[in-house]
Scaffold this motif. Structure first.
Motif, PDB file in Angstrom:
ATOM      1  N   ALA A 255       0.829  -1.209   0.000  1.00 14.86           N
ATOM      2  CA  ALA A 255       0.000   0.000   0.000  1.00 14.86           C
ATOM      3  C   ALA A 255       0.866   1.262   0.000  1.00 14.86           C
ATOM      4  CB  ALA A 255      -0.934   0.003   1.204  1.00 14.86           C
ATOM      5  N   GLU A 256       2.025   1.198   0.653  1.00 18.58           N
ATOM      6  CA  GLU A 256       2.882   2.388   0.725  1.00 18.58           C
ATOM      7  C   GLU A 256       3.773   2.516  -0.508  1.00 18.58           C
ATOM      8  OE1 GLU A 256       4.825   3.911   4.035  1.00 18.58           O
ATOM      9  OE2 GLU A 256       3.479   3.054   5.528  1.00 18.58           O
ATOM     10  N   THR A 257       4.688   1.577  -0.669  1.00 20.25           N
ATOM     11  CA  THR A 257       5.607   1.703  -1.798  1.00 20.25           C
ATOM     12  C   THR A 257       4.918   1.367  -3.121  1.00 20.25           C
ATOM     13  OG1 THR A 257       6.442  -0.563  -1.522  1.00 20.25           O
ATOM     14  CG2 THR A 257       7.626   1.189  -0.363  1.00 20.25           C
ATOM     15  N   GLY A 258       3.874   0.552  -3.051  1.00 23.25           N
ATOM     16  CA  GLY A 258       3.113   0.268  -4.270  1.00 23.25           C
ATOM     17  C   GLY A 258       2.383   1.507  -4.755  1.00 23.25           C
ATOM     18  N   ALA A 259       1.746   2.206  -3.823  1.00 17.35           N
ATOM     19  CA  ALA A 259       1.036   3.435  -4.189  1.00 17.35           C
ATOM     20  C   ALA A 259       2.011   4.504  -4.672  1.00 17.35           C
ATOM     21  CB  ALA A 259       0.233   3.947  -2.995  1.00 17.35           C
ATOM     22  N   ALA A 260       3.144   4.629  -3.989  1.00 22.15           N
ATOM     23  CA  ALA A 260       4.133   5.639  -4.397  1.00 22.15           C
ATOM     24  C   ALA A 260       4.649   5.346  -5.808  1.00 22.15           C
ATOM     25  CB  ALA A 260       5.296   5.668  -3.406  1.00 22.15           C
ATOM     26  N   ALA A 261       4.907   4.075  -6.084  1.00 22.24           N
ATOM     27  CA  ALA A 261       5.377   3.706  -7.423  1.00 22.24           C
ATOM     28  C   ALA A 261       4.298   3.975  -8.469  1.00 22.24           C
ATOM     29  CB  ALA A 261       5.790   2.232  -7.446  1.00 22.24           C
ATOM     30  N   ALA A 262       3.047   3.668  -8.118  1.00 19.83           N
ATOM     31  CA  ALA A 262       1.928   3.916  -9.036  1.00 19.83           C
ATOM     32  C   ALA A 262       1.825   5.402  -9.373  1.00 19.83           C
ATOM     33  CB  ALA A 262       0.629   3.410  -8.419  1.00 19.83           C
TER      34      ALA A 262
ATOM     35  N   GLY B   8      11.031   0.342  -5.508  1.00 19.89           N
ATOM     36  CA  GLY B   8       9.826   1.084  -5.895  1.00 19.89           C
ATOM     37  C   GLY B   8      10.066   2.009  -7.072  1.00 19.89           C
ATOM     38  N   VAL B   9      11.208   2.692  -7.060  1.00 24.19           N
ATOM     39  CA  VAL B   9      11.470   3.610  -8.178  1.00 24.19           C
ATOM     40  C   VAL B   9      11.762   2.805  -9.441  1.00 24.19           C
ATOM     41  CG1 VAL B   9      13.977   3.955  -7.893  1.00 24.19           C
ATOM     42  CG2 VAL B   9      12.563   5.804  -8.778  1.00 24.19           C
ATOM     43  N   ALA B  10      12.388   1.643  -9.285  1.00 24.87           N
ATOM     44  CA  ALA B  10      12.602   0.777 -10.454  1.00 24.87           C
ATOM     45  C   ALA B  10      11.256   0.295 -10.989  1.00 24.87           C
ATOM     46  CB  ALA B  10      13.482  -0.414 -10.068  1.00 24.87           C
ATOM     47  N   ASN B  11      10.375  -0.066 -10.086  1.00 23.95           N
ATOM     48  CA  ASN B  11       9.019  -0.485 -10.462  1.00 23.95           C
ATOM     49  C   ASN B  11       8.316   0.618 -11.261  1.00 23.95           C
ATOM     50  OD1 ASN B  11       6.522  -1.814 -10.554  1.00 23.95           O
ATOM     51  ND2 ASN B  11       6.047  -1.468  -8.396  1.00 23.95           N
ATOM     52  N   ALA B  12       8.448   1.842 -10.775  1.00 24.04           N
ATOM     53  CA  ALA B  12       7.802   2.982 -11.446  1.00 24.04           C
ATOM     54  C   ALA B  12       8.344   3.193 -12.850  1.00 24.04           C
ATOM     55  CB  ALA B  12       7.990   4.245 -10.609  1.00 24.04           C
ATOM     56  N   LEU B  13       9.661   3.157 -12.991  1.00 24.24           N
ATOM     57  CA  LEU B  13      10.267   3.421 -14.306  1.00 24.24           C
ATOM     58  C   LEU B  13      10.015   2.280 -15.285  1.00 24.24           C
ATOM     59  CD1 LEU B  13      13.664   5.071 -13.248  1.00 24.24           C
ATOM     60  CD2 LEU B  13      11.484   6.169 -13.806  1.00 24.24           C
ATOM     61  N   ILE B  14      10.086   1.050 -14.782  1.00 21.86           N
ATOM     62  CA  ILE B  14       9.808  -0.103 -15.650  1.00 21.86           C
ATOM     63  C   ILE B  14       8.359  -0.075 -16.130  1.00 21.86           C
ATOM     64  CG2 ILE B  14       9.524  -2.625 -15.627  1.00 21.86           C
ATOM     65  CD1 ILE B  14      11.978  -2.670 -13.679  1.00 21.86           C
ATOM     66  N   SER B  15       7.448   0.210 -15.218  1.00 23.76           N
ATOM     67  CA  SER B  15       6.020   0.236 -15.583  1.00 23.76           C
ATOM     68  C   SER B  15       5.710   1.357 -16.564  1.00 23.76           C
ATOM     69  CB  SER B  15       5.166   0.376 -14.318  1.00 23.76           C
ATOM     70  OG  SER B  15       5.362  -0.736 -13.469  1.00 23.76           O
ATOM     71  N   ALA B  16       6.360   2.500 -16.377  1.00 23.57           N
ATOM     72  CA  ALA B  16       6.175   3.614 -17.316  1.00 23.57           C
ATOM     73  C   ALA B  16       6.681   3.222 -18.701  1.00 23.57           C
ATOM     74  CB  ALA B  16       6.918   4.855 -16.808  1.00 23.57           C
ATOM     75  N   GLU B  17       7.846   2.577 -18.723  1.00 18.53           N
ATOM     76  CA  GLU B  17       8.422   2.146 -20.004  1.00 18.53           C
ATOM     77  C   GLU B  17       7.493   1.169 -20.721  1.00 18.53           C
ATOM     78  OE1 GLU B  17      11.331   3.331 -21.143  1.00 18.53           O
ATOM     79  OE2 GLU B  17      12.585   1.770 -22.024  1.00 18.53           O
TER      80      GLU B  17
ATOM     81  N   ALA C 121       0.127   2.794 -13.502  1.00 15.88           N
ATOM     82  CA  ALA C 121      -0.190   2.690 -12.069  1.00 15.88           C
ATOM     83  C   ALA C 121      -0.675   1.284 -11.725  1.00 15.88           C
ATOM     84  CB  ALA C 121      -1.236   3.733 -11.690  1.00 15.88           C
ATOM     85  N   SER C 122      -1.461   0.687 -12.617  1.00 17.43           N
ATOM     86  CA  SER C 122      -1.930  -0.690 -12.401  1.00 17.43           C
ATOM     87  C   SER C 122      -0.761  -1.654 -12.375  1.00 17.43           C
ATOM     88  CB  SER C 122      -2.894  -1.116 -13.528  1.00 17.43           C
ATOM     89  OG  SER C 122      -4.113  -0.447 -13.424  1.00 17.43           O
ATOM     90  N   HIS C 123       0.160  -1.506 -13.324  1.00 13.05           N
ATOM     91  CA  HIS C 123       1.350  -2.367 -13.354  1.00 13.05           C
ATOM     92  C   HIS C 123       2.067  -2.322 -12.003  1.00 13.05           C
ATOM     93  CE1 HIS C 123       1.457  -3.680 -17.479  1.00 13.05           C
ATOM     94  NE2 HIS C 123       1.637  -2.482 -18.001  1.00 13.05           N
ATOM     95  N   CYS C 124       2.281  -1.118 -11.511  1.00 13.43           N
ATOM     96  CA  CYS C 124       3.054  -0.947 -10.269  1.00 13.43           C
ATOM     97  C   CYS C 124       2.406  -1.658  -9.096  1.00 13.43           C
ATOM     98  CB  CYS C 124       3.208   0.545  -9.950  1.00 13.43           C
ATOM     99  SG  CYS C 124       4.354   1.399 -11.026  1.00 13.43           S
ATOM    100  N   LEU C 125       1.113  -1.466  -8.940  1.00 13.05           N
ATOM    101  CA  LEU C 125       0.420  -2.083  -7.798  1.00 13.05           C
ATOM    102  C   LEU C 125       0.448  -3.605  -7.899  1.00 13.05           C
ATOM    103  CD1 LEU C 125      -2.678   0.288  -7.395  1.00 13.05           C
ATOM    104  CD2 LEU C 125      -0.704   0.106  -5.875  1.00 13.05           C
ATOM    105  N   GLN C 126       0.256  -4.114  -9.097  1.00 16.55           N
ATOM    106  CA  GLN C 126       0.260  -5.571  -9.266  1.00 16.55           C
ATOM    107  C   GLN C 126       1.653  -6.161  -9.050  1.00 16.55           C
ATOM    108  OE1 GLN C 126      -1.670  -6.760 -12.964  1.00 16.55           O
ATOM    109  NE2 GLN C 126      -3.238  -5.191 -12.691  1.00 16.55           N
ATOM    110  N   ASN C 127       2.688  -5.401  -9.390  1.00 19.33           N
ATOM    111  CA  ASN C 127       4.056  -5.912  -9.261  1.00 19.33           C
ATOM    112  C   ASN C 127       4.485  -6.157  -7.817  1.00 19.33           C
ATOM    113  OD1 ASN C 127       4.357  -5.860 -12.005  1.00 19.33           O
ATOM    114  ND2 ASN C 127       5.480  -3.938 -12.076  1.00 19.33           N
ATOM    115  N   VAL C 128       3.841  -5.492  -6.858  1.00 13.04           N
ATOM    116  CA  VAL C 128       4.230  -5.678  -5.451  1.00 13.04           C
ATOM    117  C   VAL C 128       3.047  -6.136  -4.597  1.00 13.04           C
ATOM    118  CG1 VAL C 128       6.166  -4.078  -5.529  1.00 13.04           C
ATOM    119  CG2 VAL C 128       3.894  -3.220  -4.960  1.00 13.04           C
ATOM    120  N   MET C 129       2.026  -6.670  -5.247  1.00 15.95           N
ATOM    121  CA  MET C 129       0.834  -7.113  -4.512  1.00 15.95           C
ATOM    122  C   MET C 129       1.225  -8.146  -3.452  1.00 15.95           C
ATOM    123  SD  MET C 129      -2.859  -6.912  -4.983  1.00 15.95           S
ATOM    124  CE  MET C 129      -2.867  -6.151  -6.537  1.00 15.95           C
ATOM    125  N   GLY C 130       0.835  -7.877  -2.208  1.00 16.59           N
ATOM    126  CA  GLY C 130       1.108  -8.807  -1.112  1.00 16.59           C
ATOM    127  C   GLY C 130       2.366  -8.476  -0.314  1.00 16.59           C
TER     128      GLY C 130
END
Length: 293
Positions: free
Chosen positions: A173-180, A231-240, A201-210
């Protein structure tokens, strides 16, 4: 209210209906809600951007040690590694983003000034993504402010319909939301559409679900700092992914709902109580005794 939205679907519908980007709609919504001018709204965000920039720079220029003594100096180490003759594994841009995210966490853990976006425990991800991409591609402050408003729209929806609290929904919820939030901001900053931003944003939340919240000694230091780097890697990968046209098959609103349900099913020990996960390991317990006596 003309510019208000309460879900991802409604956000996209309004963007289409009013022919606006997410950040344009978000600024109008904020002005509508607060009664202040759009210029004042943007000036308030400018203050946040400057705080983020200063936190990113501070950790690289100064020797910082956290209050608990568990972190400090990681941003410098990453920067020195990048500037050495060694080859980075993930590339220069990712190294810079990781250093920015981890450095901001160092500033937070030493009682420095940060922007809790959406929380202090995830404060490195948004500046790690927006400030790093802005600097890398020589993007002006106004565009970075736009990206922060895009991120805010995503954060507002998650906060309204689920949670951004580790104590309530775990680290997802914290780092997932921030990445989203960060990923959506990066997508629009790089010229992507509102649809692509929401899918990121959907990609990011699903990538760290749980992902559980298990801070050692109850301090926002370890493993929080490393999860900001992830989290920042998650954000950049999902954006890409989304900028390349790789969208998510699960709608954002359904993903947010799923994340919230997963958070509710996590046991209390795995929601910021420091009673489970790595916080309950022998080494973590020894460190806790050393810190608090």
């Amino acid at each position: 209210m003309k510019y208000n939205f309460t879900s991802g679907a409604e956000l996209l519908e309004k963007c289409k209906e009013l022919n606006m980007t997410i950040h344009e709609l978000c600024v109008e919504r904020e002005a509508e809600l607060t009664g202040i001018s759009k210029e004042e709204v943007r000036n308030k965000m400018r203050v946040s951007l400057n705080i983020m920039k200063e936190a990113v720079e501070k950790a690289v220029k100064e020797d910082i040690k956290s209050m608990g003594g568990l972190i400090g100096g990681e941003a410098k180490k990453l920067t020195n590694f990048r500037n050495s003759s060694a080859k980075t594994v993930s590339g220069g841009l990712m190294n810079k983003a990781m250093a920015a995210a981890m450095g901001t966490m160092e500033v937070n853990a030493s009682m420095g000034l940060i922007v809790a976006a959406p929380t202090a425990g995830s404060c490195g991800i948004l500046p790690g993504a927006i400030v790093t991409i802005g600097k890398e591609y020589d993007i002006d402050d106004e565009t970075m402010i736009d990206a922060l408003f895009t991120a805010s729209a995503i954060g507002a929806i998650i906060t309204r319909n689920a949670t951004v609290s580790g104590a309530e929904g775990g680290c997802q919820a914290e780092t997932g939301a921030a990445a989203a939030m960060a990923s959506a901001g990066v997508v629009e900053m790089m010229g992507g559409s509102p649809e692509q931003a929401v899918h990121a944003a959907s990609h990011c939340l699903q990538n760290v679900m749980g992902l559980v919240c298990d801070p050692i000694a109850g301090l926002v230091e370890v493993p929080c700092q490393g999860r900001n780097a992830i989290g920042v890697a998650n954000a950049l990968i999902s954006a890409e992914l989304c900028l390349a046209g790789i969208l998510n098959i699960i709608p954002f609103d359904e993903t947010v709902e799923a994340m919230y349900k997963v958070g509710k099913t996590l046991p209390m020990e795995l929601r910021e109580t420091a009673l489970g996960g790595v916080a309950a390991t022998c080494t973590a317990c020894s460190l806790t005794n050393k810190i608090f006596g």
